[in-house]
Design a protein around this motif. Structure first.
Motif, mmCIF file in Angstrom:
data_model
loop_
_atom_site.group_PDB
_atom_site.id
_atom_site.type_symbol
_atom_site.label_atom_id
_atom_site.label_comp_id
_atom_site.label_asym_id
_atom_site.label_seq_id
_atom_site.Cartn_x
_atom_site.Cartn_y
_atom_site.Cartn_z
ATOM 1 N N GLY A 83 49.607 36.139 43.392
ATOM 2 C CA GLY A 83 47.946 36.090 43.641
ATOM 3 C C GLY A 83 48.041 37.821 43.322
ATOM 4 N N GLY A 84 47.122 38.218 42.580
ATOM 5 C CA GLY A 84 47.506 39.319 41.720
ATOM 6 C C GLY A 84 46.091 40.199 41.730
ATOM 7 N N GLY A 85 45.779 40.898 40.803
ATOM 8 C CA GLY A 85 46.633 41.625 39.638
ATOM 9 C C GLY A 85 46.697 40.959 39.359
ATOM 10 N N ASN B 72 36.361 42.125 28.334
ATOM 11 C CA ASN B 72 37.693 42.303 28.589
ATOM 12 C C ASN B 72 38.970 42.167 28.432
ATOM 13 O OD1 ASN B 72 38.586 44.886 27.090
ATOM 14 N ND2 ASN B 72 39.107 45.698 29.387
ATOM 15 N N ARG B 73 38.647 41.253 28.300
ATOM 16 C CA ARG B 73 39.806 39.772 28.925
ATOM 17 C C ARG B 73 41.058 39.646 27.917
ATOM 18 N NH1 ARG B 73 40.647 37.449 34.239
ATOM 19 N NH2 ARG B 73 41.921 36.620 33.237
ATOM 20 N N VAL B 74 42.424 39.234 27.958
ATOM 21 C CA VAL B 74 43.097 39.745 26.928
ATOM 22 C C VAL B 74 43.625 38.521 26.044
ATOM 23 C CG1 VAL B 74 45.918 40.300 26.262
ATOM 24 C CG2 VAL B 74 44.560 41.193 28.504
ATOM 25 N N ALA C 127 48.055 33.002 37.159
ATOM 26 C CA ALA C 127 48.786 33.027 35.482
ATOM 27 C C ALA C 127 47.247 33.387 34.617
ATOM 28 C CB ALA C 127 49.920 32.062 34.952
ATOM 29 N N ASN C 128 47.892 34.319 33.644
ATOM 30 C CA ASN C 128 46.456 34.646 32.789
ATOM 31 C C ASN C 128 47.480 33.750 31.806
ATOM 32 O OD1 ASN C 128 44.508 35.787 34.048
ATOM 33 N ND2 ASN C 128 45.438 37.848 33.477
ATOM 34 N N PRO C 129 46.020 32.985 30.593
ATOM 35 C CA PRO C 129 46.280 32.430 29.353
ATOM 36 C C PRO C 129 47.278 32.862 28.719
ATOM 37 C CG PRO C 129 44.442 32.226 29.892
ATOM 38 C CD PRO C 129 44.464 33.224 31.391
ATOM 39 N N PHE D 263 49.578 43.937 39.426
ATOM 40 C CA PHE D 263 49.805 45.210 37.888
ATOM 41 C C PHE D 263 49.045 43.744 37.274
ATOM 42 C CE2 PHE D 263 54.170 45.246 39.499
ATOM 43 C CZ PHE D 263 54.147 46.984 39.899
ATOM 44 N N CYS D 264 47.764 44.236 35.450
ATOM 45 C CA CYS D 264 47.197 43.779 34.800
ATOM 46 C C CYS D 264 47.707 44.515 33.573
ATOM 47 C CB CYS D 264 45.817 43.328 35.418
ATOM 48 S SG CYS D 264 45.688 42.674 36.490
ATOM 49 N N ARG D 265 47.796 43.153 32.251
ATOM 50 C CA ARG D 265 47.562 44.079 31.208
ATOM 51 C C ARG D 265 46.649 45.566 30.735
ATOM 52 N NH1 ARG D 265 52.575 42.373 29.970
ATOM 53 N NH2 ARG D 265 52.810 39.816 30.580
ATOM 54 N N LYS D 266 45.005 44.738 30.947
ATOM 55 C CA LYS D 266 44.619 45.450 30.979
ATOM 56 C C LYS D 266 43.862 45.396 32.123
ATOM 57 C CE LYS D 266 41.759 43.510 27.582
ATOM 58 N NZ LYS D 266 41.390 43.574 25.951
ATOM 59 N N ALA D 267 42.646 46.185 32.250
ATOM 60 C CA ALA D 267 41.174 46.018 33.673
ATOM 61 C C ALA D 267 39.733 45.229 32.822
ATOM 62 C CB ALA D 267 40.784 47.079 34.060
ATOM 63 N N CYS D 268 39.960 44.539 33.356
ATOM 64 C CA CYS D 268 38.207 43.291 32.863
ATOM 65 C C CYS D 268 37.339 44.231 33.945
ATOM 66 C CB CYS D 268 38.776 41.622 33.877
ATOM 67 S SG CYS D 268 40.534 41.233 33.375
ATOM 68 N N HIS D 269 36.513 44.080 32.822
ATOM 69 C CA HIS D 269 34.859 44.783 33.066
ATOM 70 C C HIS D 269 34.761 44.618 35.094
ATOM 71 C CE1 HIS D 269 34.957 45.729 28.376
ATOM 72 N NE2 HIS D 269 35.452 47.105 29.540
ATOM 73 N N TYR D 270 34.847 43.628 35.257
ATOM 74 C CA TYR D 270 34.487 42.883 36.622
ATOM 75 C C TYR D 270 35.211 43.496 37.239
ATOM 76 C CZ TYR D 270 36.711 39.217 35.012
ATOM 77 O OH TYR D 270 37.305 37.760 35.229
ATOM 78 N N CYS D 271 35.677 43.536 37.646
ATOM 79 C CA CYS D 271 36.885 42.917 38.399
ATOM 80 C C CYS D 271 37.233 44.701 39.077
ATOM 81 C CB CYS D 271 38.365 42.918 37.678
ATOM 82 S SG CYS D 271 39.865 42.594 39.184
ATOM 83 N N ASN D 272 37.495 44.397 40.515
ATOM 84 C CA ASN D 272 37.666 45.589 41.809
ATOM 85 C C ASN D 272 38.801 45.066 42.311
ATOM 86 O OD1 ASN D 272 36.580 44.230 43.633
ATOM 87 N ND2 ASN D 272 35.193 45.489 44.182
ATOM 88 N N PHE D 273 39.535 44.315 42.202
ATOM 89 C CA PHE D 273 40.819 43.594 42.781
ATOM 90 C C PHE D 273 41.587 45.043 42.514
ATOM 91 C CE2 PHE D 273 40.672 39.102 42.316
ATOM 92 C CZ PHE D 273 38.848 39.703 43.107
ATOM 93 N N HIS D 274 42.920 44.748 43.742
ATOM 94 C CA HIS D 274 43.794 45.987 43.352
ATOM 95 C C HIS D 274 45.180 45.484 42.471
ATOM 96 C CE1 HIS D 274 46.903 49.507 43.873
ATOM 97 N NE2 HIS D 274 47.627 48.329 44.989
ATOM 98 N N PHE D 275 44.881 46.254 41.805
ATOM 99 C CA PHE D 275 46.181 46.198 40.347
ATOM 100 C C PHE D 275 46.591 48.216 39.711
ATOM 101 C CE2 PHE D 275 42.399 45.500 38.163
ATOM 102 C CZ PHE D 275 42.041 45.920 37.513
ATOM 103 N N SER D 276 47.740 47.938 39.308
ATOM 104 C CA SER D 276 47.729 48.953 38.081
ATOM 105 C C SER D 276 48.421 48.538 36.942
ATOM 106 C CB SER D 276 49.235 49.641 38.492
ATOM 107 O OG SER D 276 49.787 50.278 37.437
HETATM 108 S S1 SF4 Z 1 40.407 39.684 36.870
HETATM 109 FE FE1 SF4 Z 1 42.943 39.477 37.128
HETATM 110 S S2 SF4 Z 1 43.670 40.369 35.279
HETATM 111 FE FE2 SF4 Z 1 41.348 41.411 34.497
HETATM 112 S S3 SF4 Z 1 41.320 42.802 35.932
HETATM 113 FE FE3 SF4 Z 1 41.366 41.911 37.547
HETATM 114 S S4 SF4 Z 1 43.227 40.954 38.407
HETATM 115 FE FE4 SF4 Z 1 43.697 41.305 36.599
#
Ligand code: SF4
Length: 395
Positions: free
Chosen positions: A73-75, A145-147, A108-110, A26-39
């Motif tokens: 890890g995540g997410g 697009n980081r929170v 953890a995200n800041p 899970f993530c609060r929003k999608a970072c523009h560069y990220c292709n990990f698996h999350f909702s």
């Molecule tokens: S970089 Fe981290 S916080 Fe950002 S969308 Fe990807 S997994 Fe989520």
């Protein structure tokens, strides 16, 4: 696999289980560069925690020895409450034998780190934090697009330091529009914070990301390779001068603060991967769970682990040893390569690496093949060149 140069590698088949990786998708929003698996929809977190617990029970017979590291890890694992994290840690202890003082890391995200939450994390047993700072500059954070913003990143680290000693921060370099001066400032801030571990990665353009789309439409332009390499060299110089050991391409730790979880992975120790998209390794096979939260939870509820298993061929083992060894400060042990895969693989590597050694990009030190400081930045590319061994296997 034990082909990397390290005193911690036992050159025999029976390797004890070292770690458990839990993927929190899970993530609060999608970072523009990220292709990990999350909702980005967090409304199924409780159900997911229940599924992860269930998967832990299904996998208990797979442990080959006591658990030394637990890694969330995540997410964004810090989207879980401390109670949810506690449920998972308790389940690990209920199902597995765990060493007396395991390393328990939480990414953890800041924006999630408050004094209250940090205190609760400490109480449930988290003893290492990996904080996704990425940058202290708002312009870069907003482009990605980081929170969080830069001020929040500093605040989160300072709060964390009041309770935790073992802290790592992630920093990205080579991001669009980041000048050399911006990067210098980022590192100065990081050094002032004096965290004992820093992981720093060059931004990569991944398929199906917003950044890829922006670049292909000409909305954002990437830095050229020379600028990115200059930022990497500055990173290595400034951190090593400040007393960090550069023990893996992207990893810098003060003495005694290397990531035990990541080091075990790089040294080929088995680990369990729990959760959607999590990868694991049992000493002979790599496997990965389905990258779909709904499918994962449905299968787990039905008593099934939705995973794909791949038995590593001798070529896979060779390629992995090269890929990981050239990124790690300990390199590839030529002796172990010969013992475990055969003399022709050692001979092949010696022949193929000669041109890189001549070019000053690789070196042999105590029978271990390593990247030189000049070759480190392109270690992945060199490794890929050394992969080409299909004909050798068929010979
Ligand atoms: S970089 Fe981290 S916080 Fe950002 S969308 Fe990807 S997994 Fe989520």
């Amino acid at each position: 696999m034990g082909i990397l140069c390290s005193k911690r590698i036992a050159p025999h088949k029976k390797i004890s289980m070292s770690g458990i990786y839990l993927h929190i998708p899970f993530c609060r929003k999608a970072c523009h560069y990220c292709n990990f698996h999350f909702s980005t929809s967090g409304n199924k977190i409780n159900e997911m925690v229940a599924s992860l617990k269930k998967e832990l029970t299904f996998r208990k017979s797979e442990a080959q020895g006591p658990i030394e590291t637990i890694y969330f890890g995540g997410g964004t694992p810090s989207m879980l409450t401390a109670s949810q994290i506690n449920l998972l840690i308790e389940e690990v202890y209920a199902q597995f034998s765990v060493v007396t003082l395991p390393e328990i890391t939480l990414e953890a995200n800041p924006d999630d780190l408050t004094p209250t939450y940090l205190k609760a994390l400490k109480e449930v047993g988290i003893n290492r934090l990996s904080i996704g700072v990425q940058s202290f500059h708002d312009k870069e954070l907003s482009l990605m697009n980081r929170v969080h913003n830069g001020k929040k990143a500093v605040q989160a680290v300072v709060w964390a330091q009041e309770l935790f000693d073992n802290i790592s921060i992630d920093l990205l370099f080579g991001t669009p529009h980041t000048t050399f001066a911006d990067w210098q400032e980022n590192l100065e801030t990081a050094l002032k914070l004096d965290v004992p571990h820093i992981s720093s990665y060059a931004l990569t353009l991944e398929p199906k990301t917003a950044l890829k789309h922006f670049v292909s439409k000409g909305i954002v332009s990437l830095l050229d390779d020379a600028e990115v390499e200059a930022q990497f060299l500055y990173l290595v110089n400034s951190l090593t001068q400040a007393g960090y050991q550069h023990y893996e391409l992207s990893s810098f730790g003060k003495p005694g603060y290397r990531s035990l979880n990541n080091t075990a992975y790089w040294q080929g120790k088995p680990y369990l991967g729990i959760g959607p998209s999590a990868h694991g390794f049992d000493g002979e096979n790599r496997y990965w769970n389905v990258s779909n939260n709904a499918v994962y939870m449905k299968k787990i509820t039905a008593g099934e682990i939705p995973q794909t298993i791949e038995k590593l061929s001798i070529i896979d083992k060779f390629n992995e040893a090269i890929m990981i060894g050239l990124r790690a400060s300990w390199g590839v042990s030529m002796l172990q390569l010969e013992k475990q895969l055969g003399a022709r693989y050692r001979n092949h590597l010696e022949q193929q690496s000669a041109r890189f050694i001549q070019a000053g990009l690789l070196q042999i030190e105590e029978d271990c093949l390593k990247a030189t400081p000049k070759g480190a930045f392109i270690a992945d590319g060199i490794a890929a060149d050394l992969f080409l061994i299909d004909l050798l296997e068929k010979a």
